[in-house]
Scaffold this motif. Structure first.
Motif, short mmCIF file in Angstrom:
data_model
loop_
_atom_site.label_atom_id
_atom_site.label_comp_id
_atom_site.label_asym_id
_atom_site.label_seq_id
_atom_site.Cartn_x
_atom_site.Cartn_y
_atom_site.Cartn_z
N VAL A 130 0.86 -1.19 0.00
CA VAL A 130 0.00 0.00 0.00
C VAL A 130 0.89 1.24 0.00
O VAL A 130 1.78 1.37 0.85
CB VAL A 130 -0.93 0.02 1.22
CG1 VAL A 130 -1.92 1.18 1.12
CG2 VAL A 130 -1.69 -1.30 1.33
N LEU B 19 1.31 5.70 -1.19
CA LEU B 19 0.63 6.98 -1.33
C LEU B 19 0.40 7.29 -2.80
O LEU B 19 1.30 7.10 -3.63
CB LEU B 19 1.44 8.09 -0.68
CG LEU B 19 1.84 7.87 0.79
CD1 LEU B 19 2.73 9.01 1.27
CD2 LEU B 19 0.60 7.74 1.66
N GLY C 131 3.48 10.62 5.93
CA GLY C 131 2.28 9.97 5.40
C GLY C 131 2.36 8.46 5.47
O GLY C 131 1.38 7.78 5.77
N LEU C 132 3.56 7.91 5.21
CA LEU C 132 3.74 6.46 5.31
C LEU C 132 3.62 5.98 6.75
O LEU C 132 3.06 4.89 7.01
CB LEU C 132 5.11 6.06 4.75
CG LEU C 132 5.22 5.89 3.24
CD1 LEU C 132 6.63 5.48 2.86
CD2 LEU C 132 4.22 4.84 2.73
N ARG D 20 1.72 7.36 9.07
CA ARG D 20 0.28 7.37 9.36
C ARG D 20 -0.41 6.18 8.69
O ARG D 20 -1.31 5.57 9.25
CB ARG D 20 -0.34 8.68 8.91
CG ARG D 20 0.05 9.88 9.75
CD ARG D 20 -0.83 11.07 9.43
NE ARG D 20 -0.67 11.53 8.07
CZ ARG D 20 0.22 12.42 7.67
NH1 ARG D 20 1.06 12.93 8.55
NH2 ARG D 20 0.31 12.79 6.41
N LEU D 21 0.03 5.89 7.47
CA LEU D 21 -0.55 4.75 6.75
C LEU D 21 -0.28 3.45 7.49
O LEU D 21 -1.17 2.60 7.62
CB LEU D 21 0.04 4.70 5.33
CG LEU D 21 -0.26 3.45 4.50
CD1 LEU D 21 -1.76 3.22 4.37
CD2 LEU D 21 0.39 3.59 3.12
N GLU D 22 0.94 3.28 8.01
CA GLU D 22 1.26 2.06 8.75
C GLU D 22 0.40 1.94 10.00
O GLU D 22 -0.13 0.86 10.31
CB GLU D 22 2.74 2.05 9.14
CG GLU D 22 3.15 0.78 9.87
CD GLU D 22 4.59 0.83 10.37
OE1 GLU D 22 5.20 -0.24 10.47
OE2 GLU D 22 5.09 1.94 10.65
N LEU E 156 -3.16 1.01 8.88
CA LEU E 156 -3.24 -0.38 8.44
C LEU E 156 -3.16 -1.34 9.62
O LEU E 156 -3.89 -2.35 9.67
CB LEU E 156 -2.09 -0.66 7.47
CG LEU E 156 -2.44 -0.79 5.99
CD1 LEU E 156 -1.18 -0.99 5.15
CD2 LEU E 156 -3.42 -1.92 5.74
N ARG F 92 6.49 -1.08 7.48
CA ARG F 92 6.74 0.06 6.60
C ARG F 92 8.10 -0.04 5.94
O ARG F 92 9.11 -0.28 6.60
CB ARG F 92 6.63 1.35 7.41
CG ARG F 92 7.03 2.62 6.66
CD ARG F 92 6.58 3.86 7.44
NE ARG F 92 6.82 3.75 8.86
CZ ARG F 92 7.91 4.18 9.48
NH1 ARG F 92 8.88 4.75 8.79
NH2 ARG F 92 8.04 4.06 10.79
N SER G 67 -10.53 4.36 3.85
CA SER G 67 -9.48 5.35 4.07
C SER G 67 -9.95 6.73 3.60
O SER G 67 -10.97 6.86 2.92
CB SER G 67 -8.21 4.94 3.31
OG SER G 67 -7.78 3.67 3.75
N ASP H 165 -6.28 8.78 -0.98
CA ASP H 165 -4.83 8.95 -0.79
C ASP H 165 -4.00 7.72 -1.13
O ASP H 165 -2.80 7.84 -1.35
CB ASP H 165 -4.55 9.35 0.66
CG ASP H 165 -5.19 10.68 1.03
OD1 ASP H 165 -5.48 11.45 0.10
OD2 ASP H 165 -5.39 10.93 2.22
N TYR H 166 -4.60 6.53 -1.13
CA TYR H 166 -3.80 5.31 -1.16
C TYR H 166 -4.04 4.47 -2.42
O TYR H 166 -5.12 4.47 -3.00
CB TYR H 166 -4.13 4.44 0.06
CG TYR H 166 -3.92 5.13 1.38
CD1 TYR H 166 -2.84 6.00 1.59
CD2 TYR H 166 -4.81 4.93 2.44
CE1 TYR H 166 -2.66 6.63 2.79
CE2 TYR H 166 -4.62 5.57 3.66
CZ TYR H 166 -3.55 6.42 3.83
OH TYR H 166 -3.37 7.05 5.03
#
Length: 554
Positions: free
Chosen positions: A305, A307, A331-332, A334-336, A339, A354, A388, A395-396
């Motif tokens: 996954v 950005l 951003g990565l 926050r994504l981690e 998820l 990540r 999301s 965003d993803y």
């Protein structure tokens, strides 16, 4: 050792407004082993001892059928969004009514966290209890007011029973597990947090808007550091006796919050990340790590996954590039986090880690066929992206690859996932949110061909296409015509329609292409080379150096 909490106790501890035991034909006092989510495609695949979350189930007849299946499987009960249908009264297993405004992810996370807290508490020293909900109920009973325990950022960690007697703000806070930003702003404007941070005693806070009840709160500290707050909904200032009880319990709450900070949970999460990174790297260490993560029980799929690219990305050598890289890194992270939270709720056996350009999810599937495994992994990725920010067009982007029959094959699957994610990024705004290798195979091959051509220093065009470009320019009418003709499968009428010219005009241009370039339209190899060179020219994915095409590090 105390047995696992029962369904009755769990619902009682969490309480309204989130959960209510609506039907109990017997069985709610049996130990609860876990939480599972109902799979409509496998009604009989329920786990013994689990509470089954019936996502999307609303009809009474369907609930009764699921109840019978749950009874056969030994499941402890069903959870369904309210209002519960009247027919549910005949359900053979307990039925828990869930607030219709609550998200299933939130409910699953709360329930699983409560079970994990109970298990961890069995091995912790006396006085370091991890049962915050029980503590909240004890505080509530002693001060005779419903309470919440919140961290320093006003995220709700636990709450007591009796919240149905509070106000709309408290219910909203529990359902979202955080105080709404607008209310935090009003409290800050009122000076509530300044008063809490400067006092060791409970602080009475008047209602700041119609319909809201007053609050009494106390800051929870470790030395001078504020770890969080206990908030009570009241109708008037607390009596002196209740105030003393709140002061006495503040250090107990602080002990728990401090233990939560330093307990094994953060270490365990980091250990899982390190093991996942070892699986991605492959080799004997990766196989051992897969066994420790219990990922060796089925075929492994990998979801990468990343950005979605920004339209205004700067050149890597520009002055703003470092700032943009920092924003992307944040951003990565926050994504981690997002998820990890999502997987905790819907697929606890999966693990996220990540990398430099993406967050990777390793998940094992028991399905027998490749197509079923890929479909399951794709569904998981699509569900996360849909939840999301911005939904599927947000965003993803998610690339699904695999399955790997054994952990040693994971590095190759990861390379495939990276290639699919690169293809999605190169497609720009037209890219789907989720894709597999099968769905992006052409663009993946073109990207790799482009890399090879550039690494070898090959010119963008050779032979007939080079002569055509020299005569007409790389973006001339004849080059455009040849590209449209090849894209149309060499069908003259379709190509003419695409270019919006008369078919005779197209035939004339094709003759000129033969004359100028010497391209033999009957030579399959020449036509394939011309089409590849034209497609590579259109590829938007940037070329990366050898260093950049290596697998990202951790």
């Amino acid at each position: 050792m105390e047995q696992a909490p029962t369904l009755h106790r769990l619902v009682q501890d969490i309480g309204e407004p989130l959960l209510r035991l609506a039907v109990d034909p017997g069985g709610a006092d049996q130990p609860l082993a876990g939480v599972s989510i109902h799979d409509p495609a496998d009604a009989e695949g329920m786990e013994a001892g689990c509470l089954v979350l019936c996502v999307g189930v609303t009809r009474g007849a369907e609930l009764l059928t699921l109840g019978s299946a749950a009874q056969r499987a030994g499941a402890r009960g069903l959870a369904v969004k309210g209002p519960v249908p009247a027919e549910t009264a005949d359900c053979p297993v307990p039925v828990v009514e869930v607030n219709p405004d609550a998200s299933w992810m939130h409910v699953a996370t709360i329930l699983r966290q409560r079970l994990l807290d109970h298990s961890r508490a069995q091995w912790e020293p006396a006085g370091a209890t991890s049962d915050l909900f029980a503590l909240a109920n004890t505080v509530s009973a002693m001060i005779q007011a419903p309470v919440t325990i919140e961290d320093a950022a006003s995220a709700v960690l636990a709450w007591s029973a009796g919240q149905d007697d509070t106000d709309e703000s408290r219910v909203e806070t529990i359902l979202s597990r955080a105080v709404h930003p607008s209310r935090l702003h009003k409290l800050a404007e009122q000076g509530a947090f300044d008063r809490l941070r400067s006092s060791t005693a409970p602080v009475y806070i008047e209602s700041y808007e119609p319909g809201l009840l007053p609050r009494v709160a106390i800051a929870v500290r470790a030395d001078s550091e504020v770890l969080g707050y206990v908030w009570a909904v009241v109708t008037a200032p607390l009596p002196e006796e209740h105030t003393r009880w709140l002061e006495l319990f503040a250090p107990v709450v602080a002990l728990h919050l401090a233990n939560t900070r330093s307990d094994g949970s953060a270490w365990a999460r980091q250990q899982r990340r390190e093991l996942a990174a070892a699986v991605l790297a492959g080799g004997p260490a990766g196989e051992g790590a897969a066994r420790e993560l219990q990922l060796h029980t089925g075929a492994l799929c990998l979801i990468a996954v990343g950005l979605r690219p920004r339209d205004t990305a700067s050149d890597p050598a520009s002055d703003t590039a470092p700032a943009e890289a920092a924003v992307a890194a944040a951003g990565l992270r926050r994504l981690e986090d997002a998820l990890t939270l999502y997987l905790t709720a819907v697929r606890p056996s999966a693990v996220a880690v990540r990398g430099d350009r993406a967050v990777y999810v390793l998940v094992a599937w028991p399905q027998p066929s490749r197509d079923e495994i890929l479909a399951a992994a794709r569904s998981l990725a699509a569900d996360f992206v849909a939840r999301s920010p911005g939904g599927p067009g947000g965003d993803y982007l998610a690339a699904v690859a695999g399955p790997a029959a054994e952990p040693g094959r994971v590095p190759a699957v990861r390379a495939q996932a990276d290639a699919v994610l690169r293809a999605l990024r190169g497609a720009g705004g037209s890219a789907p949110a989720v894709a597999t290798l099968d769905e992006t195979a052409l663009q993946v091959l073109l990207d790799r061909l482009g890399d090879i051509a550039q690494s070898l220093g090959l010119p963008p065009t050779t032979g007939p296409l080079r002569r055509l470009a020299e005569h007409d320019g790389p973006d001339g009418v004849l080059a455009e015509t040849l590209a449209a003709y090849l894209a149309a499968g060499c069908l003259t009428e379709d190509a003419a329609a695409q270019l919006r010219v008369h078919v005779n005009t197209l035939r004339y241009r094709l003759r000129r292409i033969r004359e100028v370039s010497g391209l033999d339209f009957h030579d399959a190899d020449q036509m394939l080379l011309a089409q590849l060179q034209l497609r590579l020219r259109e590829t938007t994915a940037p070329f990366r150096t050898d260093d950049e095409t290596r697998l990202s590090t951790f």
